[in-house]
Design a protein around this motif. Structure first.
Motif, PDB file in Angstrom:
ATOM      1  N   HIS A 338      12.537   5.478  23.444  1.00  0.00           N
ATOM      2  CA  HIS A 338      12.136   4.778  25.062  1.00  0.00           C
ATOM      3  C   HIS A 338      12.554   4.048  25.397  1.00  0.00           C
ATOM      4  CE1 HIS A 338       7.964   5.872  21.732  1.00  0.00           C
ATOM      5  NE2 HIS A 338       8.672   6.546  22.249  1.00  0.00           N
ATOM      6  N   TYR A 339      12.889   3.129  25.045  1.00  0.00           N
ATOM      7  CA  TYR A 339      13.573   1.938  26.404  1.00  0.00           C
ATOM      8  C   TYR A 339      14.758   0.925  25.688  1.00  0.00           C
ATOM      9  CZ  TYR A 339       9.787  -1.385  24.234  1.00  0.00           C
ATOM     10  OH  TYR A 339      10.002  -1.539  23.037  1.00  0.00           O
ATOM     11  N   PRO A 340      15.098   0.123  26.365  1.00  0.00           N
ATOM     12  CA  PRO A 340      16.267  -0.384  26.365  1.00  0.00           C
ATOM     13  C   PRO A 340      15.418  -2.004  26.035  1.00  0.00           C
ATOM     14  CG  PRO A 340      17.004   0.023  27.955  1.00  0.00           C
ATOM     15  CD  PRO A 340      15.950   0.964  27.632  1.00  0.00           C
ATOM     16  N   ILE A 341      15.240  -1.814  27.018  1.00  0.00           N
ATOM     17  CA  ILE A 341      14.419  -3.708  27.489  1.00  0.00           C
ATOM     18  C   ILE A 341      13.312  -3.503  27.911  1.00  0.00           C
ATOM     19  CG2 ILE A 341      14.639  -5.990  28.291  1.00  0.00           C
ATOM     20  CD1 ILE A 341      17.563  -5.506  28.595  1.00  0.00           C
ATOM     21  N   TYR A 342      11.968  -4.434  27.781  1.00  0.00           N
ATOM     22  CA  TYR A 342      10.457  -3.833  28.007  1.00  0.00           C
ATOM     23  C   TYR A 342       9.539  -5.219  28.097  1.00  0.00           C
ATOM     24  CZ  TYR A 342       5.611  -1.893  28.556  1.00  0.00           C
ATOM     25  OH  TYR A 342       4.393  -1.909  28.862  1.00  0.00           O
ATOM     26  N   VAL A 343       9.784  -5.703  29.883  1.00  0.00           N
ATOM     27  CA  VAL A 343       9.168  -6.932  30.308  1.00  0.00           C
ATOM     28  C   VAL A 343       8.213  -7.246  30.726  1.00  0.00           C
ATOM     29  CG1 VAL A 343       9.136  -9.489  30.670  1.00  0.00           C
ATOM     30  CG2 VAL A 343      11.071  -8.274  29.776  1.00  0.00           C
ATOM     31  N   THR A 344       6.993  -7.373  30.195  1.00  0.00           N
ATOM     32  CA  THR A 344       5.583  -7.148  31.371  1.00  0.00           C
ATOM     33  C   THR A 344       4.371  -7.679  31.091  1.00  0.00           C
ATOM     34  OG1 THR A 344       4.154  -5.229  31.631  1.00  0.00           O
ATOM     35  CG2 THR A 344       4.138  -5.906  29.564  1.00  0.00           C
ATOM     36  N   LEU A 345       3.677  -7.711  32.329  1.00  0.00           N
ATOM     37  CA  LEU A 345       2.989  -8.768  32.227  1.00  0.00           C
ATOM     38  C   LEU A 345       1.364  -7.710  31.656  1.00  0.00           C
ATOM     39  CD1 LEU A 345       0.682 -11.796  32.442  1.00  0.00           C
ATOM     40  CD2 LEU A 345       1.448 -11.660  35.055  1.00  0.00           C
ATOM     41  N   GLY A 346       0.121  -7.745  31.378  1.00  0.00           N
ATOM     42  CA  GLY A 346      -0.789  -7.010  31.429  1.00  0.00           C
ATOM     43  C   GLY A 346      -2.192  -7.660  31.520  1.00  0.00           C
ATOM     44  N   SER A 354     -15.094 -16.561  27.953  1.00  0.00           N
ATOM     45  CA  SER A 354     -15.557 -17.645  28.002  1.00  0.00           C
ATOM     46  C   SER A 354     -13.924 -18.441  27.928  1.00  0.00           C
ATOM     47  CB  SER A 354     -16.172 -18.638  27.262  1.00  0.00           C
ATOM     48  OG  SER A 354     -15.335 -18.583  26.014  1.00  0.00           O
ATOM     49  N   THR A 355     -12.682 -17.943  27.089  1.00  0.00           N
ATOM     50  CA  THR A 355     -11.884 -18.569  27.017  1.00  0.00           C
ATOM     51  C   THR A 355     -10.781 -18.196  27.217  1.00  0.00           C
ATOM     52  OG1 THR A 355     -11.532 -17.430  24.751  1.00  0.00           O
ATOM     53  CG2 THR A 355     -12.610 -20.072  25.126  1.00  0.00           C
ATOM     54  N   THR A 356     -11.002 -16.888  27.871  1.00  0.00           N
ATOM     55  CA  THR A 356      -9.438 -15.586  28.279  1.00  0.00           C
ATOM     56  C   THR A 356      -9.433 -15.327  29.776  1.00  0.00           C
ATOM     57  OG1 THR A 356      -9.722 -14.411  26.381  1.00  0.00           O
ATOM     58  CG2 THR A 356      -8.694 -13.080  28.582  1.00  0.00           C
ATOM     59  N   ARG A 357      -7.518 -16.126  29.884  1.00  0.00           N
ATOM     60  CA  ARG A 357      -7.787 -15.835  31.566  1.00  0.00           C
ATOM     61  C   ARG A 357      -6.225 -15.116  31.786  1.00  0.00           C
ATOM     62  NH1 ARG A 357      -7.789 -23.073  33.190  1.00  0.00           N
ATOM     63  NH2 ARG A 357      -9.918 -23.326  32.280  1.00  0.00           N
ATOM     64  N   MET A 358      -6.248 -14.730  33.212  1.00  0.00           N
ATOM     65  CA  MET A 358      -5.151 -13.737  32.763  1.00  0.00           C
ATOM     66  C   MET A 358      -3.392 -14.609  32.861  1.00  0.00           C
ATOM     67  SD  MET A 358      -3.807 -10.816  34.061  1.00  0.00           S
ATOM     68  CE  MET A 358      -2.854  -9.902  34.062  1.00  0.00           C
ATOM     69  N   GLY A 359      -3.234 -14.435  32.032  1.00  0.00           N
ATOM     70  CA  GLY A 359      -1.457 -14.746  31.395  1.00  0.00           C
ATOM     71  C   GLY A 359      -0.343 -14.919  32.956  1.00  0.00           C
ATOM     72  N   HIS A 360       1.353 -15.308  32.428  1.00  0.00           N
ATOM     73  CA  HIS A 360       1.822 -15.383  32.876  1.00  0.00           C
ATOM     74  C   HIS A 360       3.082 -15.497  32.540  1.00  0.00           C
ATOM     75  CE1 HIS A 360       2.370 -20.217  32.604  1.00  0.00           C
ATOM     76  NE2 HIS A 360       3.345 -19.880  32.729  1.00  0.00           N
ATOM     77  N   VAL A 361       4.376 -14.890  33.569  1.00  0.00           N
ATOM     78  CA  VAL A 361       5.367 -14.496  32.800  1.00  0.00           C
ATOM     79  C   VAL A 361       6.352 -15.008  34.037  1.00  0.00           C
ATOM     80  CG1 VAL A 361       6.760 -13.000  32.287  1.00  0.00           C
ATOM     81  CG2 VAL A 361       4.761 -12.357  31.469  1.00  0.00           C
ATOM     82  N   ASN A 362       7.550 -16.081  33.331  1.00  0.00           N
ATOM     83  CA  ASN A 362       7.991 -17.108  33.627  1.00  0.00           C
ATOM     84  C   ASN A 362       9.787 -17.831  33.327  1.00  0.00           C
ATOM     85  OD1 ASN A 362       8.716 -18.371  35.751  1.00  0.00           O
ATOM     86  ND2 ASN A 362       7.991 -20.411  35.190  1.00  0.00           N
ATOM     87  N   ASN A 363      10.748 -17.635  34.005  1.00  0.00           N
ATOM     88  CA  ASN A 363      11.891 -17.865  33.107  1.00  0.00           C
ATOM     89  C   ASN A 363      12.049 -17.640  31.776  1.00  0.00           C
ATOM     90  OD1 ASN A 363      11.409 -20.003  34.899  1.00  0.00           O
ATOM     91  ND2 ASN A 363      10.950 -21.366  33.573  1.00  0.00           N
ATOM     92  N   ILE A 364      12.617 -15.704  33.100  1.00  0.00           N
ATOM     93  CA  ILE A 364      13.337 -15.133  31.264  1.00  0.00           C
ATOM     94  C   ILE A 364      14.827 -14.730  31.485  1.00  0.00           C
ATOM     95  CG2 ILE A 364      13.056 -13.033  30.273  1.00  0.00           C
ATOM     96  CD1 ILE A 364       9.932 -14.799  29.938  1.00  0.00           C
ATOM     97  N   ILE A 380      15.310   0.286  31.591  1.00  0.00           N
ATOM     98  CA  ILE A 380      14.712  -1.090  31.305  1.00  0.00           C
ATOM     99  C   ILE A 380      13.228  -1.718  32.720  1.00  0.00           C
ATOM    100  CG2 ILE A 380      14.767  -3.710  32.071  1.00  0.00           C
ATOM    101  CD1 ILE A 380      18.484  -3.066  31.504  1.00  0.00           C
ATOM    102  N   GLN A 381      12.396  -2.241  31.874  1.00  0.00           N
ATOM    103  CA  GLN A 381      11.153  -2.158  33.418  1.00  0.00           C
ATOM    104  C   GLN A 381      10.906  -3.616  32.867  1.00  0.00           C
ATOM    105  OE1 GLN A 381       7.784   0.465  32.048  1.00  0.00           O
ATOM    106  NE2 GLN A 381       9.201   2.183  31.266  1.00  0.00           N
ATOM    107  N   ILE A 382      11.006  -3.862  34.296  1.00  0.00           N
ATOM    108  CA  ILE A 382       9.748  -5.239  34.636  1.00  0.00           C
ATOM    109  C   ILE A 382       9.141  -4.973  35.257  1.00  0.00           C
ATOM    110  CG2 ILE A 382      10.871  -7.653  35.327  1.00  0.00           C
ATOM    111  CD1 ILE A 382      13.888  -6.877  34.901  1.00  0.00           C
ATOM    112  N   THR A 383       7.523  -5.449  34.898  1.00  0.00           N
ATOM    113  CA  THR A 383       6.573  -5.248  35.018  1.00  0.00           C
ATOM    114  C   THR A 383       5.424  -6.398  34.797  1.00  0.00           C
ATOM    115  OG1 THR A 383       5.588  -3.307  33.355  1.00  0.00           O
ATOM    116  CG2 THR A 383       6.374  -2.466  35.586  1.00  0.00           C
ATOM    117  N   GLY A 384       5.063  -6.449  36.138  1.00  0.00           N
ATOM    118  CA  GLY A 384       3.573  -7.768  36.342  1.00  0.00           C
ATOM    119  C   GLY A 384       2.412  -6.618  36.668  1.00  0.00           C
ATOM    120  N   THR A 385       1.374  -7.279  37.388  1.00  0.00           N
ATOM    121  CA  THR A 385       0.185  -7.140  37.261  1.00  0.00           C
ATOM    122  C   THR A 385      -0.208  -6.972  39.323  1.00  0.00           C
ATOM    123  OG1 THR A 385      -0.820  -6.881  35.317  1.00  0.00           O
ATOM    124  CG2 THR A 385      -2.318  -7.011  36.727  1.00  0.00           C
ATOM    125  N   PRO A 386      -0.978  -6.852  39.896  1.00  0.00           N
ATOM    126  CA  PRO A 386      -1.062  -6.931  41.089  1.00  0.00           C
ATOM    127  C   PRO A 386      -1.480  -8.168  41.183  1.00  0.00           C
ATOM    128  CG  PRO A 386      -1.692  -4.693  40.890  1.00  0.00           C
ATOM    129  CD  PRO A 386      -1.510  -4.629  39.633  1.00  0.00           C
TER     130      PRO A 386
END
Length: 504
Positions: A338-346, A354-364, A380-386
């Motif tokens: 499938h892939y060698p490396i996959y970094v994603t923010l979904g 009430s407690t769930t907010r949009m996450g963040h990915v930083n400093n990898i 390799i996939q490196i993907t965030g969200t709009p």
């Protein structure tokens, strides 16, 4: 002759005292056979083992000893200050469900935002909660035998229901100072080892050859996983998570995974040495952070590990948590699906509104990676969200050999967004970039990267979209006639050095 006789008498008395100690529990040593265990694989021994554990705990702690034999067991209940020592030649075998030897799954008092495997603990082979100073050690084996391996989520019901009788080989919750060392686990059920809400954990020199997840580290802090071999053809090998199983977001942090081997061979073929590759399915054999990520991951290191005949490394933050300060280094991979490396923010955001907010990915930081035989499906996939880019991602000293064979038409297609979907690359189909796909990112640095293909690939090597700050230096790729190797869309602050075939 008097002195030799006295020596012989002392030796015999010492031997008898040692045997008596082993049988009676003197000196903190509790032989399970002194408490009724047969070790013949025919009668249930878990109650006898429990008696030895209880006696050991009441005496202030010590070693509960399983000598060579086959111990057929339902649920075994751990207690604080004990070392469950499974000696060489000893096997704890999970009883068939028909014997009704496992505890019932406990009630879950809130909405389950995680699958059944993370929701219930008591229906396991060896389990404990609210413990301190617990060890499972020895050169013996845990054979899951009759343990189950499916939950309702994986059968189409995402509500996280109870998953039945005999679920996990080892489940430890809300405990501290945990050591599991040297044992072998075969056919470990839903999870061979599940640790939830634990602090100060050491997992060392384990061999796991199983049918679902090998090691799941959920909502834990200060954990070291070292020198382990984990084979899991039907799911993840080593899988840090931060689910909502504790009824609140709880981060997994200060985690080190070092000197480990993960693989996706057919179950049992790691142990017998034949190492037969399994057919790639949903996921297999990888190190994966997520998907459950309500709290997230912080200060984690993966280093000096090997991947073989399995999926690649995945860093997935999709349930509102954070993922930051992650270092991955010195990794070799062979025959990667499938892939060698996959970094994603979904934005699946499975949790209370009430407690769930949009996450963040930083400093990898991902460095010193060597991959051969990588799948043609995706690079390799490196993907965030709009609107929510992944930030400060650096990839350096990477060499990937892809199988190649992609078509020009595949390279021209629009790639779907993950958004609220399950974060698994194969669900999105063939990637338009054979080497590296970046979308919704800020400040990405690519340094000393080499891609090669076994067959010519007519897709671009790099596709970048909605990226602010992309630095490419010493990027070496094949030159394919008529194919533009870098395709960009809405990319700002692009800098390219020492990369002759990478051009806007």
């Amino acid at each position: 002759m008097k002195a030799p006789c006295q020596f012989l008498l002392c030796f015999v008395l010492a031997l008898l005292f040692t045997r008596a100690s082993a049988q009676t529990g003197a000196a903190g040593f509790f032989n399970v056979k002194a408490y009724g265990a047969k070790g013949n694989g025919k009668v249930l021994d878990n109650q006898a083992i429990d008696r030895a554990i209880t006696a050991c705990a009441k005496s202030g702690g010590g070693t509960v000893y399983l000598p060579a034999g086959n111990y057929l067991c339902g649920s075994i209940h751990l207690k604080s200050n004990i070392n469950l020592f499974i000696d060489a030649g000893a096997t704890i075998t999970g009883a068939p469900a028909a014997l009704n030897a496992y505890d019932q799954a406990e009630p879950f008092t809130d909405t389950a935002y995680q699958d059944g495997g993370h929701t219930y603990f008591h229906n396991s082979l060896i389990w404990g909660e609210h413990l301190e100073n617990v060890s499972i050690t020895g050169r013996g084996r845990i054979d899951g035998g009759g343990l189950t391996s499916k939950d309702k989520e994986h059968m189409g019901d995402p509500t996280g229901g109870s998953i039945g009788t005999g679920d996990k080989a080892i489940a430890i919750k809300l405990s501290k100072n945990i050591l599991i060392r040297d044992v072998t686990i075969f056919h470990g059920g839903h999870f061979a080892i599940l640790l939830t809400g634990c602090n100060m954990v050491t997992l060392d020199n384990l061999t796991i050859d199983t049918n679902r997840d090998g090691i799941d580290i959920d909502c834990c802090i200060n954990t070291v996983v070292s020198n382990c071999r984990v084979n899991s053809p039907n799911d993840d090998a080593i899988c840090p998570k931060s689910s909502y199983a504790l009824n609140r977001p709880f981060i997994t942090e200060n985690l080190s995974i070092v000197n480990c081997q993960v693989s996706g061979f057919k179950e049992g073929t790691l142990l017998d040495g034949t190492m037969v590759p399994a057919k790639a399915g949903w996921s297999n054999g990888r190190i994966k952070f997520g998907t459950e990520s309500n709290g997230g991951f912080r200060n984690c290191v993966v280093s000096n590990c090997t991947f073989r005949s399995c999926n690649g490394l995945a860093l997935e933050d999709v349930d509102g948590g954070i993922m930051e300060n992650i270092i991955v280094s010195n990794i070799t991979m062979m025959d990667i699906n499938h892939y060698p490396i996959y970094v994603t923010l979904g934005r699946r955001n499975r949790g209370p509104k009430s407690t769930t907010r949009m996450g963040h990915v930083n400093n990898i930081l991902i460095s010193n990676i060597l991959v051969t035989g990588a799948d043609a499906m995706s690079g390799i996939q490196i993907t965030g969200t709009p609107g929510y880019p992944v930030r400060n991602i650096k990839i350096q000293n990477i060499s990937v050999q892809y199988k190649g064979g992609g078509t020009k038409e595949q390279g021209e297609k629009q790639f779907p967004e993950l958004e609220r979907g399950y974060p698994e690359p194969f669900l999105l189909g063939v990637n338009p970039a054979y080497g590296l796909f970046i979308r919704h990112a800020k400040d990405v640095a690519l340094d000393h990267i080499t891609f090669s293909t076994l067959k010519p690939d007519n897709r671009p090597a790099i596709v970048a979209s909605d990226v602010d700050g992309l630095e490419i230096d010493h990027f070496k790729i094949p030159d394919v006639k008529g194919i533009k190797q870098l395709r960009t869309d809405k990319v700002t602050n692009l800098k390219i050095d020492n990369s002759p075939f990478v051009k806007e």
